[in-house]
Design a protein around this motif. Structure first.
Motif, PDB file in Angstrom:
ATOM      1  N   GLY A 201       0.819  -1.199   0.000  1.00  0.00           N
ATOM      2  CA  GLY A 201       0.000   0.000   0.000  1.00  0.00           C
ATOM      3  C   GLY A 201       0.856   1.252   0.000  1.00  0.00           C
ATOM      4  N   GLN A 202       0.184   2.398  -0.054  1.00  0.00           N
ATOM      5  CA  GLN A 202       0.889   3.661  -0.135  1.00  0.00           C
ATOM      6  C   GLN A 202       1.507   4.042   1.200  1.00  0.00           C
ATOM      7  OE1 GLN A 202      -1.784   6.850  -1.075  1.00  0.00           O
ATOM      8  NE2 GLN A 202      -2.877   6.757   0.855  1.00  0.00           N
ATOM      9  N   ASP A 338     -10.750   2.003  -1.095  1.00  0.00           N
ATOM     10  CA  ASP A 338      -9.650   1.058  -1.231  1.00  0.00           C
ATOM     11  C   ASP A 338      -8.852   1.079   0.070  1.00  0.00           C
ATOM     12  OD1 ASP A 338      -7.495  -0.490  -1.827  1.00  0.00           O
ATOM     13  OD2 ASP A 338      -6.975   0.519  -3.696  1.00  0.00           O
ATOM     14  N   GLU A 341      -5.237   2.349   0.131  1.00  0.00           N
ATOM     15  CA  GLU A 341      -4.919   3.685  -0.358  1.00  0.00           C
ATOM     16  C   GLU A 341      -5.498   4.789   0.518  1.00  0.00           C
ATOM     17  OE1 GLU A 341      -2.918   4.254  -2.898  1.00  0.00           O
ATOM     18  OE2 GLU A 341      -2.625   2.100  -3.178  1.00  0.00           O
TER      19      GLU A 341
END
Length: 506
Positions: A201-202, A338, A341
């Protein structure tokens, strides 16, 4: 306190940060913004100066680490313009590679420090800024060499800026060994930026106000993100700060038998937890409340973690409860989330916008499992979830929280986290086998705001919507998954083929 004694505030220009600082930075003071490279210090500083330009203030950016071209390019990448900002570039000095420059009685760093300080003072005297950014302190620390000389240099700059009524941001990239507590003790305020890259993930970013003299502030870590337009902070949600007045009234589902099971319906300002295995109809029941709210002319918001928006809308259409999408009255906002995110703080900010700006009366969070995956650390799920649900309750919202349990049949199904005590009502849905067919049952285990039926009803879905049978008085062991007949004949129930209150059970 006299009106003239109230300190002025300088807006940071960063969405959400002024809320954390209870109105912005106190003007004409010196602040430290520290963080590792890439944490967002320069972006925050540029937004701070852009806000000053919008207010007609003189702004100065003194850079010892980046060129003017690099600053302009970085600003443009965020859609920011540096027009109106004076940039003083102090990167190196002419003659730095001249052999004759090395013939001096003084150490080169002493000469450079003196020259750098002189140029800083000259720039400030020439521009006379109301806002200034000094980027960065790591170069000044290296030139000073000793901590004593460095501290004296910062103190001298602090006194110089204070006499000129300038609000100053000092940027530091944490190149010193360990926390620079000396620098933090000198500054009027300290804003710390942190970032963490999870396994998937980010990057997760957070902001913390470590110190803020002369003012209260919202303590703790606050989620933030850096996107086109700059840095945005999502203040940690505190439910006690958002209390509101509303009329406590029932929120009908539009299904008579379902409202009867819940003793007249769900009340505004309460949270309902829908528990059950996958496929038992939890999401459909929650969406029925959103659909009914829109039909009454209210606004509803659905936040879907597990199901795509297209499939959700198609499923509602097929069940005879089409959702009219939109952000106004009589419409339903469907937002697909999401988990990889988004940070919990950003999700809470989305809900606040739906409630405070669009007056959402019904909020559906589908599901708790997806919300759990969005958390950077599951240990704090219960605390954050408690604040979020308490906030919604204070605002008079009817909240529906869906939680999928592991397992399909039997009483020993497990939930991802025990959130039942946070909910005002708990609706349990189960699968059970009867006559060689898998059927669904619904019951209410808890309702704080009033009475409810203690019965178990069959529930099914078709093109006509949601249907419930009469209480299953003729069966026992439904919750165990394999019921047996008790020998009682019930009209409209699963043991009778006659038409029930909402249709014929399958």
């Amino acid at each position: 306190m006299e009106q003239n004694d109230i300190p002025q505030r300088s807006s940071t220009g960063v969405p959400g940060l002024d809320d954390v600082l209870h109105g912005g930075l106190l003007s004409h003071r010196l602040y430290l913004v520290d963080g590792n490279p890439g944490a967002g210090k320069t972006t925050l500083a540029l937004q701070f100066l852009r806000e000053g330009v919008r207010n007609g203030e003189r702004c100065l950016y003194i850079t010892l680490s980046e060129t003017r071209a690099e600053l302009v390019a970085g600003a443009l990448s965020h859609g920011l313009s540096l027009d109106g900002v004076d940039i003083e570039e102090l990167i190196g000095h002419e003659g730095g590679f001249d052999g004759e420059a090395e013939l001096t009685m003084y150490h080169p760093s002493e000469v450079e420090l003196t020259e750098t300080t002189r140029q800083v003072l000259q720039a400030v005297q020439r521009v006379e800024p109301s806002r200034m950014v000094f980027d960065s302190l790591s170069e000044l620390r290296l030139l000073a060499q000793s901590s004593l000389r460095y501290r004296r240099q910062i103190l001298a700059l602090k006194q110089f800026f204070a006499a000129r009524r300038c609000t100053v941001l000092l940027l530091d990239d944490r190149t010193a060994e360990g926390p620079d507590l000396q620098l933090q003790s000198i500054a009027h305020g300290v804003i710390s930026l942190d970032q963490h890259a999870p396994s998937y993930g980010q990057t997760q970013r957070q902001l913390q106000v470590v110190k803020f003299r002369g003012s209260d502030f919202r303590s703790g870590f606050h989620d933030m993100c850096i996107r086109c337009g700059g840095l945005q902070v999502f203040p940690r949600l505190a439910a006690a700060d958002h209390d509101g007045d509303f009329v406590r009234e029932p929120v009908p589902s539009g299904v008579v038998a379902l409202d009867a099971l819940l003793g007249g319906g769900i009340d505004r300002g309460t949270t309902t937890l829908l528990l059950g295995p996958p496929g038992s109809g939890k999401s459909t029941v929650a969406l029925q409340y959103a659909h009914a709210a829109a039909l009454r002319g209210a606004h509803a918001a659905v936040f879907a973690f597990d199901e795509s928006r297209a499939i959700l809308l198609a499923r509602c259409q097929g069940l005879g409860m089409p959702l009219v999408e939109g952000l106004g009255v009589g419409q339903v906002q469907v937002r697909q989330i999401d988990p990889a995110e988004i940070a919990p703080g950003e999700f809470a900010a989305m809900i606040r916008v739906a409630v405070e700006q669009r007056d959402a009366r019904v909020v559906v969070i589908d599901s708790l499992n997806g919300y759990l995956n969005a958390m950077p650390d599951g240990r704090f799920l219960t605390a954050q979830l408690h604040e979020l649900l308490a906030y919604l309750n204070h605002r008079g919202v009817a909240t529906f929280l869906v939680a999928a349990q592991s397992g399909l049949l039997g009483p020993n199904m497990q939930s991802p986290v025990d959130a039942s005590y946070l909910a005002d009502s708990v609706v349990v849905m189960r699968m059970f086998e009867h006559d060689g067919r898998v059927k669904k049952a619904i019951s209410v285990f808890k309702k704080r705001s009033g009475r409810h039926e203690e019965t178990i009803r069959q529930i099914w879905f078709d093109a006509g919507g949601v249907h419930l049978s009469a209480p299953l008085a003729g069966l026992r062991g439904v919750l165990a998954g394999v019921p047996v007949s008790s020998g009682v004949h019930v009209t409209g129930g699963i043991l009778d083929s006659a038409t029930g209150p909402a249709g014929t059970p399958p």
